[in-house]
Design an enzyme around this catalytic site. Sequence first.
Site, short mmCIF file in Angstrom:
data_model
loop_
_atom_site.label_atom_id
_atom_site.label_comp_id
_atom_site.label_asym_id
_atom_site.label_seq_id
_atom_site.Cartn_x
_atom_site.Cartn_y
_atom_site.Cartn_z
N ARG A 118 44.56 -7.95 15.54
CA ARG A 118 44.81 -8.66 16.94
C ARG A 118 45.12 -10.15 16.50
O ARG A 118 45.58 -10.83 17.31
CB ARG A 118 43.28 -8.28 17.50
CG ARG A 118 43.37 -9.27 18.85
CD ARG A 118 42.08 -8.85 19.65
NE ARG A 118 41.84 -9.85 20.89
CZ ARG A 118 40.68 -9.66 21.66
NH1 ARG A 118 39.73 -8.79 21.33
NH2 ARG A 118 40.84 -10.32 22.71
N ASN A 171 30.50 -13.43 16.77
CA ASN A 171 30.98 -11.95 17.15
C ASN A 171 32.51 -11.68 17.04
O ASN A 171 33.04 -10.81 16.97
CB ASN A 171 30.55 -11.73 18.67
CG ASN A 171 31.33 -12.72 19.46
OD1 ASN A 171 31.64 -13.38 19.40
ND2 ASN A 171 31.10 -12.18 20.87
N TYR A 172 33.28 -12.89 16.77
CA TYR A 172 34.88 -12.82 16.65
C TYR A 172 35.24 -13.99 15.64
O TYR A 172 35.86 -14.99 16.14
CB TYR A 172 35.69 -12.85 17.80
CG TYR A 172 35.69 -11.55 18.83
CD1 TYR A 172 36.51 -10.41 18.39
CD2 TYR A 172 34.81 -11.58 19.75
CE1 TYR A 172 36.54 -9.45 19.31
CE2 TYR A 172 34.87 -10.55 20.65
CZ TYR A 172 35.74 -9.40 20.27
OH TYR A 172 35.55 -8.10 21.11
N LYS A 194 34.59 -25.19 11.65
CA LYS A 194 33.50 -25.11 11.28
C LYS A 194 33.21 -23.65 11.81
O LYS A 194 32.87 -23.27 13.11
CB LYS A 194 32.34 -26.14 12.14
CG LYS A 194 31.09 -25.68 11.85
CD LYS A 194 30.43 -25.75 10.59
CE LYS A 194 28.85 -25.50 10.42
NZ LYS A 194 28.71 -24.02 10.58
N GLY A 247 30.57 -20.05 21.99
CA GLY A 247 29.10 -19.61 21.73
C GLY A 247 28.17 -19.66 22.66
O GLY A 247 28.52 -19.46 23.87
N ASP A 249 24.45 -21.53 24.40
CA ASP A 249 24.16 -22.86 25.50
C ASP A 249 24.34 -23.97 24.57
O ASP A 249 24.13 -25.39 25.11
CB ASP A 249 22.92 -22.80 26.14
CG ASP A 249 21.89 -22.21 25.28
OD1 ASP A 249 21.97 -22.43 24.28
OD2 ASP A 249 20.75 -21.74 26.11
N GLY A 251 26.55 -25.07 23.33
CA GLY A 251 27.85 -25.58 23.97
C GLY A 251 27.65 -26.78 24.79
O GLY A 251 28.23 -27.91 25.28
N GLU A 266 33.60 -21.89 25.93
CA GLU A 266 33.32 -20.55 26.41
C GLU A 266 31.77 -20.13 26.01
O GLU A 266 31.67 -19.91 24.90
CB GLU A 266 34.33 -19.56 25.96
CG GLU A 266 34.43 -18.33 26.72
CD GLU A 266 33.56 -17.33 26.35
OE1 GLU A 266 32.28 -17.27 26.68
OE2 GLU A 266 33.64 -16.58 25.41
N CYS A 300 30.48 -11.59 24.96
CA CYS A 300 30.27 -12.36 25.87
C CYS A 300 31.01 -11.69 27.41
O CYS A 300 30.30 -12.13 28.43
CB CYS A 300 30.95 -13.90 25.75
SG CYS A 300 32.53 -13.78 25.55
O1 G3H Z 1 32.52 -12.57 23.08
C1 G3H Z 1 33.43 -13.38 23.56
C2 G3H Z 1 34.74 -12.88 23.70
O2 G3H Z 1 35.56 -13.80 24.08
C3 G3H Z 1 34.99 -11.52 24.10
O3 G3H Z 1 36.25 -11.00 23.75
O4 G3H Z 1 36.56 -9.27 25.46
O5 G3H Z 1 37.94 -9.17 23.43
O6 G3H Z 1 35.54 -8.53 23.62
P1 G3H Z 1 36.63 -9.49 24.14
#
Ligand code: G3H
Length: 498
Positions: A118, A171-172, A194, A247, A249, A251, A266, A300
């Site tokens: 992706r 998470n990504y 970072k 990430g 809070d 942020g 975000e 998220c």
């Molecule tokens: O965790 C935050 C991501 O922007 C969510 O992405 O909807 O592709 O899992 P996703």
Amino acid sequence: MAVAGTGVFADILDGEVYKYYADGEWRVSGSGKSVAIVNPTTRQTQYRVQACTQEEVNKVMDAAKVAQKAWARTPLWKRAELLHKAAAILKEHKAPIAECLVKEIAKPAKDAISEVVRSGDLVSYTAEEGVRILGEGKLLVSDSFPGNERNKYCLSSKVPLGVVLAIPPFNYPVNLAVSKIGPALIAGNALVLKPPTQGAVAALHMVHCFHLAGFPKGLISCVTGKGSEIGDFLTMHPGVNCISFTGGDTGIAISKKAGMVPLQMELGGKDACIVLEDADLDLVTANIVKGGFSYSGQRCTAVKVVLIMESIADAVVEKVKAKLAKLKVGSPEDDSDITPVVTESSANFIEALVMDAKEKGATFCQEYRREGNLIWPLLLDHVRPDMRIAWEEPFGPVLPVIRINSVEEGIHHCNASNFGLQGCVFTKDINKAIMISDAMETGTVQINSAPARGPDHFPFQGLKDSGIGSQGITNSINMMTKVKSTVINLPSPSYTMG
Ligand code: G3H
């Protein structure tokens, strides 16, 4: 099969510690220190990365500034060509990068591969979109504003901001890094990355793919280390001209300290799933399970609270229970559906939310079970607004169900949240769906599907504490540019064909 830190990636490793990337080279930090990355499944140290110093950050910023000037003079088609090359290299090396995602963040093996693929697609699309939208400017003429003749021509185009600081989440760590890197680079900016501690090694492999593509030295850099040492130093650095952060809070704290630079943030969500009586219950069930439990709820955009009409609640809860019972719980290497959450403190936080709900009388649809960081999927029924889990984001495989007696009640709960990322509504009545979507105070509402960021060119934004600005490929490119105008003042009005 290719293994992380070997083959073309051997350069990025120094003994047992991964190097950081500065001025087009892989380097060992002068700090002599490293940061351990603990595997969420084994809870043992899996990798180590450099603990960079503030002095090293300063050097990276200086190099980025110099490299950006030359990059801004590089033709757009050439920038796009390099991005396409990086995308291809990234996809070619998906296996070792995915291996890191499995070991560092316990992402199920199949999902780890999908993240890398992706990401390659995202970079290619960004290159194409950049060529289209940055290749065009605007011409305005003065006589459309009262009192003016047609003697001024305004040429406006988009110019880079300078140095973009990208801070993606655990998470990504690859996909949400390239969603910042691609737009920044195509728009003519330099980029300092970072990465999160968990996910840093996957990110370093990804950066090496950009290195192999041949980007100019200093244009991209990647510094690793402790947030306490270099976090504020980076976000408050005078050399930074834009911050893109995804990430928690943290942020909010960054946005208070950052100063006069454009921010893209975000910061999570409490995405509500409103289910009406006429909904397709099988579709609802499938989306609650996928939306609430994929990657163990660590998204998220996960469904984080189900707001369901009382009359259909029993039926849906039963169907969801049946599906949850079939999920495979275990290690990411085995491609389990539910894998250990990222850290022990994360698991402890989730457990505290669950126990609070238990004490206050929520119905547990399964027995609560935890081994180390692994938490079995749990649906909590009859959750009430006085329970923490009704409002807080567990970021784990536990999902509260609140039974409602009217749609208004559901909308009210959704809007009372301090978050406003996405939400979803299930109904066969499109008119009702649109009106509910309009009433929900969230950046996106999905009709008859669980929340999701992708496809990656769709706008993605949160209201309230969920963020600042809008993402998605096009919006990110625009956000990482500034409009520049040149006005041609003619000695006398000139009318075409006049
Ligand atoms: O965790 C935050 C991501 O922007 C969510 O992405 O909807 O592709 O899992 P996703």
